[in-house]
Design a protein around this motif. Structure first.
Motif, short mmCIF file in Angstrom:
data_model
loop_
_atom_site.label_atom_id
_atom_site.label_comp_id
_atom_site.label_asym_id
_atom_site.label_seq_id
_atom_site.Cartn_x
_atom_site.Cartn_y
_atom_site.Cartn_z
N GLU A 151 0.83 -1.20 0.00
CA GLU A 151 0.00 0.00 0.00
C GLU A 151 0.87 1.26 0.00
N ASN A 262 1.14 -10.29 -1.91
CA ASN A 262 0.07 -9.32 -1.71
C ASN A 262 -1.06 -9.91 -0.87
N LYS A 266 -2.16 -8.50 2.89
CA LYS A 266 -3.51 -7.98 3.10
C LYS A 266 -4.30 -8.84 4.08
N ARG A 269 -3.08 -8.00 7.42
CA ARG A 269 -3.62 -6.69 7.80
C ARG A 269 -5.03 -6.83 8.35
N LEU A 375 -8.93 -10.51 -3.02
CA LEU A 375 -8.08 -9.33 -2.77
C LEU A 375 -7.49 -8.81 -4.08
#
Length: 376
Positions: A151, A262, A266, A269, A375
């Protein structure tokens, strides 16, 4: 494990927690917001109140106002090392532990240590100091959080190399956001309070654009807010109060290195935001046997397992030609509430679509009340 053994283990965990030092982290949206300045101000306040506080490592970046605050504070000498013909300085972790101050100030949490140091990263030094029962105050910028790496790269165009696992921030007893508006930060930059004059224009045209600052500021504010939510939920759980059914996330990856990384970040997160455990599932199909994929892909796969571990994930590897079936089985066995996969171009998604049981998977997910997150 018997109920009696569970009670014993819980009591031992409480003892170990009480022996550990307390950990406070100042977090900011970028360099120059005043994290180091605030830590030094706090050190002076603590000293005036009779607390044994020492400076373990501070980086003033030759900022006059910050450097002046060092006056009157006890500083632990840095450890000197020779690296590639140069004398360099690092935090002296052994000196900190030997002196045993009540509180030690350690700046630059994401710093990479010089080769030959006890630990590769300064955050690992801090963990050792906390384990020794010493309280630590430290600081980090939002761009150094591991799960935000992609990000941050999308926002700034810069891939930050020095990063800390999310678990380090989650271990903090207190996280404090040092906030400035975009205009205030840019003014500080133009006044030469962040970088040397010759670097100001370059910084204004690259990292320190108003749009970048606003997005980074939002990330920092969200991170601190989520930390508060996690601490509240932890306290509710520890006091035996009723709480909502816990979330449990599962990231599904293939050997596609970029997409997998990725998905891992994510999912971590999401899990971090909800203060939830998460699993990394890798289904090794016959086409992905070690004798059929390149050494480069194998190395990337190992690195992604390592990344997931650093971010607090549990690795689950299964060999099977039936990807969708395995996903469903593992999700049910591990009581997963949310399955995370990559967007349609990833290999895993193509494999799922190619199977005849994809619709069955969706039906089972619906019946089981398991969410499927794709995602981007």
């Amino acid at each position: 494990m018997t109920e009696k053994e569970n009670h014993v283990r819980h009591f031992l965990e409480l003892i170990q927690q009480s022996r550990k030092g307390k950990f406070k982290v100042y977090i900011g949206m970028s360099a120059g917001v005043g994290k180091t300045f605030r830590m030094l101000q706090e050190a002076h306040t603590l000293l005036r109140n009779g607390i044994d506080v020492k400076i373990g490592y501070i980086e003033t970046h030759n900022r006059r106002e910050t450097h002046e605050l060092l006056e009157g504070l006890p500083v632990i000498p840095r450890r000197k090392l020779f690296y590639k013909g140069k004398e360099l300085e690092e935090l002296d972790i052994q000196a900190v532990i030997s002196l045993r101050p009540e509180i030690v100030i350690i700046d630059e949490l994401a710093h990479s240590n010089i080769e030959g140091s006890k630990n590769d990263k300064r955050w690992q030094d801090v963990m050792d100091i906390l384990d020794a029962g010493i309280n630590v105050i430290s600081a980090v910028n939002i761009q150094h959080i591991e799960s935000l790496n992609e990000e941050i790269k999308d926002i700034t165009g810069v891939e930050v190399k020095e990063r800390i696992p999310d678990s380090v921030l989650a271990a903090a007893d207190e996280v404090v956001n040092i906030d400035l508006t975009a205009d205030e930060l840019i003014t500080r930059l133009k006044e030469g309070k962040i970088y040397a004059p010759e670097k100001v224009q370059t910084a204004l045209g690259n990292f320190f654009t108003p749009n970048n600052i606003l997005q980074l500021r939002e990330l920092a504010l969200k991170e601190v807010a989520s930390q508060v939510v996690r601490k509240v939920e932890t306290q509710i759980s520890s006091r035996g109060l009723s709480a909502l059914k816990p979330n449990r996330f599962m990231a599904c990856i293939s050997s596609n290195a970029v997409t997998a990384r990725n998905v891992i970040r994510k999912t971590a997160r999401l899990a971090s935001y909800y203060n939830s455990p998460w699993i990394l599932l890798y289904v090794q199909t016959p086409k992905e046997n070690t004798d059929k994929i390149t050494l480069v892909k194998q190395r990337h796969l190992i690195n992604n397992f390592k990344l997931a571990t650093e971010l607090g994930g549990e690795i689950v590897r299964v060999e099977s030609p039936h990807v969708s079936k395995v996903i469903m089985e593992v999700a049910e066995q591990r009581q997963v509430t949310t399955i995370c996969i990559g967007k349609p171009h990833m290999n895993l998604f193509r494999v799922i679509l190619a199977t005849n049981i994809f619709n069955q998977l969706l039906k089972k997910l619906s019946v089981s009340e398991i969410d499927l997150v794709i995602l981007s």
